[in-house]
Motif scaffolding. Sequence first.
Motif, short mmCIF file in Angstrom:
data_model
loop_
_atom_site.label_atom_id
_atom_site.label_comp_id
_atom_site.label_asym_id
_atom_site.label_seq_id
_atom_site.Cartn_x
_atom_site.Cartn_y
_atom_site.Cartn_z
N VAL A 87 0.84 -1.20 0.00
CA VAL A 87 0.00 0.00 0.00
C VAL A 87 0.87 1.25 0.00
O VAL A 87 0.63 2.20 -0.76
CB VAL A 87 -0.94 0.00 1.22
CG1 VAL A 87 -1.72 1.31 1.30
CG2 VAL A 87 -1.91 -1.17 1.15
N ALA A 88 1.91 1.27 0.83
CA ALA A 88 2.77 2.45 0.96
C ALA A 88 3.48 2.79 -0.35
O ALA A 88 3.45 3.94 -0.81
CB ALA A 88 3.81 2.22 2.06
N THR A 89 4.11 1.79 -0.98
CA THR A 89 4.90 2.06 -2.18
C THR A 89 4.02 2.47 -3.36
O THR A 89 4.39 3.34 -4.14
CB THR A 89 5.74 0.83 -2.58
OG1 THR A 89 4.90 -0.32 -2.68
CG2 THR A 89 6.83 0.57 -1.57
N ASN A 90 2.83 1.87 -3.47
CA ASN A 90 1.96 2.21 -4.59
C ASN A 90 1.28 3.56 -4.40
O ASN A 90 1.07 4.29 -5.37
CB ASN A 90 0.92 1.10 -4.81
CG ASN A 90 1.53 -0.09 -5.53
OD1 ASN A 90 1.80 -0.05 -6.72
ND2 ASN A 90 1.76 -1.17 -4.80
N LEU A 91 0.94 3.92 -3.17
CA LEU A 91 0.40 5.26 -2.92
C LEU A 91 1.45 6.32 -3.24
O LEU A 91 1.14 7.37 -3.82
CB LEU A 91 -0.04 5.38 -1.46
CG LEU A 91 -1.39 4.78 -1.08
CD1 LEU A 91 -1.60 4.88 0.42
CD2 LEU A 91 -2.53 5.49 -1.81
N GLN A 92 2.69 6.05 -2.85
CA GLN A 92 3.77 6.99 -3.15
C GLN A 92 3.94 7.16 -4.65
O GLN A 92 4.06 8.28 -5.16
CB GLN A 92 5.07 6.50 -2.53
CG GLN A 92 6.23 7.46 -2.72
CD GLN A 92 7.54 6.87 -2.22
OE1 GLN A 92 7.93 5.78 -2.62
NE2 GLN A 92 8.22 7.59 -1.34
N THR A 120 6.85 12.12 2.42
CA THR A 120 7.02 10.73 2.83
C THR A 120 7.79 10.63 4.14
O THR A 120 7.49 9.78 4.99
CB THR A 120 7.78 9.93 1.74
OG1 THR A 120 7.04 9.99 0.52
CG2 THR A 120 7.96 8.47 2.15
N TYR A 124 6.98 10.08 8.12
CA TYR A 124 6.90 8.87 8.94
C TYR A 124 7.78 8.97 10.17
O TYR A 124 7.52 8.30 11.18
CB TYR A 124 7.22 7.61 8.12
CG TYR A 124 8.63 7.45 7.61
CD1 TYR A 124 9.69 7.18 8.46
CD2 TYR A 124 8.90 7.53 6.24
CE1 TYR A 124 10.97 7.01 7.99
CE2 TYR A 124 10.19 7.35 5.75
CZ TYR A 124 11.22 7.09 6.63
OH TYR A 124 12.50 6.93 6.15
N VAL A 142 0.56 10.94 -0.95
CA VAL A 142 1.92 10.71 -0.45
C VAL A 142 1.94 10.79 1.08
O VAL A 142 2.65 10.03 1.74
CB VAL A 142 2.91 11.72 -1.06
CG1 VAL A 142 4.32 11.48 -0.52
CG2 VAL A 142 2.92 11.61 -2.58
N CYS A 154 0.72 7.60 2.34
CA CYS A 154 1.78 6.59 2.19
C CYS A 154 2.78 6.69 3.33
O CYS A 154 3.30 5.67 3.79
CB CYS A 154 2.47 6.73 0.82
SG CYS A 154 4.10 7.45 0.82
N PHE A 183 1.59 4.65 6.18
CA PHE A 183 1.78 3.22 6.00
C PHE A 183 3.25 2.82 6.13
O PHE A 183 3.56 1.72 6.60
CB PHE A 183 1.20 2.76 4.67
CG PHE A 183 -0.30 2.61 4.69
CD1 PHE A 183 -0.87 1.46 5.20
CD2 PHE A 183 -1.12 3.62 4.25
CE1 PHE A 183 -2.25 1.30 5.25
CE2 PHE A 183 -2.50 3.49 4.29
CZ PHE A 183 -3.07 2.33 4.79
#
Length: 317
Positions: free
Chosen positions: A87-92, A109, A112, A160, A163, A166
């Motif tokens: 989920v994180a990488t694709n949202l980014q 990003t 986090y 982002v 993301c 996540f």
Amino acid sequence: MNKQIRNSLLLALTALIWGASFVSQSTGGDAIGPFSFNCIRSFIGTLALVPVVLFMDAKGNKKKPVTKEDKKTLWKAGIMCGLVLYVATNLQQLGITWGTASGKAAFITAFYILMVPILGIFLKRKSSWNVWVAVFIALGGLYLLCMSGGSSVATSDILVLICAFFFAVQILVVDKYAPQVDGVRLSQIQFLTCGVLGLIPMILVDMQLYKGIGAFITYTSENWVYGFTTWDAWGSLLYSGVCSCGIAYTLQIIAQDGLHPTVASIIMSFESVFGVLTGWIILSERLSLREGLGCIAMMIAILMAQLTFKKKAKQIA
């Protein structure tokens, strides 16, 4: 060298690999599509770890799962990490594709590093005052380093930011399971999960597979097919799959064992610094005064987070 310093250095190496991989992620995503790139590099990362697993087992890997319960815990941890990372990488990637500039995306990003200690409060993982100070110094350094353009907020920026949440969850999930299971196998299952899930948007979006009346109608973009014949695609996939996924994420899992998650997140956010420095060294890009101050602030933040303060013992009269 004690374990904390060693693991901090391993996380710094992780950030270096991630920082140097930005160009490959950009060119690879442009060549074959963002979902295809994320999917295939995940499978490459999975395969790249096979010889590592075999080598470690031959050397007497103490964390090799033996019992049914061990294997169940390993797969549970790997799938959970993989779901969150997917989920994180694709949202980014969607945020960048929809218009968020790379520098701005890097800064958002990196939030986090603020979300990790906040979420940690609910998980009873409190951070000392110097770590909180380090978090805000790091955010200031990242602002100087990444935010050279406007500061308006668009829909892509919100993606982002989500993301970043996540990524913070992924760091905390790794923190929970890293001491319990084999880190290399955990990383391998994490990427296998990302790869399998990535097949869905790769086929439906990048390959443009649409459902017709009573049947599937397949339309394959010429650009998508041509992309796989270029070095931009495969050179980027090999570097990102083997180094960024196979090596760096595995180092993250191994190095987070015994390291406070907030400290780990600050060190990993140094990825932005390494991205600027590698561009300066390898691509001869200019390093502005603003970026230089951002790098210095990030270094101060990491040093501040590593400090330990002992309470003075009360003297008994």
